[in-house]
Design a protein around this motif. Structure first.
Motif, short mmCIF file in Angstrom:
data_model
loop_
_atom_site.label_atom_id
_atom_site.label_comp_id
_atom_site.label_asym_id
_atom_site.label_seq_id
_atom_site.Cartn_x
_atom_site.Cartn_y
_atom_site.Cartn_z
N ALA A 38 43.61 63.56 114.59
CA ALA A 38 44.86 64.20 115.00
C ALA A 38 45.96 63.15 115.21
O ALA A 38 47.12 63.38 114.82
CB ALA A 38 44.65 65.01 116.26
N ARG A 39 45.61 62.02 115.81
CA ARG A 39 46.59 60.94 116.00
C ARG A 39 47.05 60.37 114.67
O ARG A 39 48.24 60.11 114.47
CB ARG A 39 46.01 59.83 116.87
CG ARG A 39 45.96 60.17 118.34
CD ARG A 39 45.64 58.96 119.21
NE ARG A 39 44.46 58.23 118.80
CZ ARG A 39 43.22 58.48 119.21
NH1 ARG A 39 42.99 59.45 120.06
NH2 ARG A 39 42.20 57.76 118.79
N VAL A 67 34.18 64.76 119.20
CA VAL A 67 35.49 65.00 119.81
C VAL A 67 36.37 63.76 119.65
O VAL A 67 37.57 63.87 119.38
CB VAL A 67 35.33 65.39 121.29
CG1 VAL A 67 36.67 65.51 121.98
CG2 VAL A 67 34.55 66.69 121.40
N VAL A 68 35.78 62.59 119.79
CA VAL A 68 36.54 61.35 119.64
C VAL A 68 37.11 61.25 118.23
O VAL A 68 38.29 60.92 118.04
CB VAL A 68 35.65 60.12 119.96
CG1 VAL A 68 36.38 58.82 119.65
CG2 VAL A 68 35.21 60.15 121.41
#
Length: 68
Positions: free
Chosen positions: A19-20, A12-13
């Motif tokens: 995404a960033r 998830v990280v």
């Protein structure tokens, strides 16, 4: 050992970091397109503005994908 099944990798990280990075590239591309125009903006310009490698821009899909 045919019964051993590996679980799929999922972080998830890492997904949030990706995404960033994608958002930073899209923002940088938009700013460069406005400032320079689409044709005059190079992949190097976008990569420098987003502080990523050229390879990252191509992984996203290049200029055409960023324009969308």
């Amino acid at each position: 050992m045919s019964g051993d099944v590996k679980r799929p990798y999922r972080s998830v990280v890492r997904e949030h970091q990706a995404a960033r990075t994608r958002a930073a590239v899209i923002d940088a591309a938009g700013a460069e397109f406005v400032a320079r125009g689409y044709a005059a903006t190079s992949i190097d310009d976008i990569a420098a503005a987003a502080q990523v490698a050229r390879r990252t821009i191509y992984a996203i899909g290049g200029k055409p994908e960023l324009l969308k």
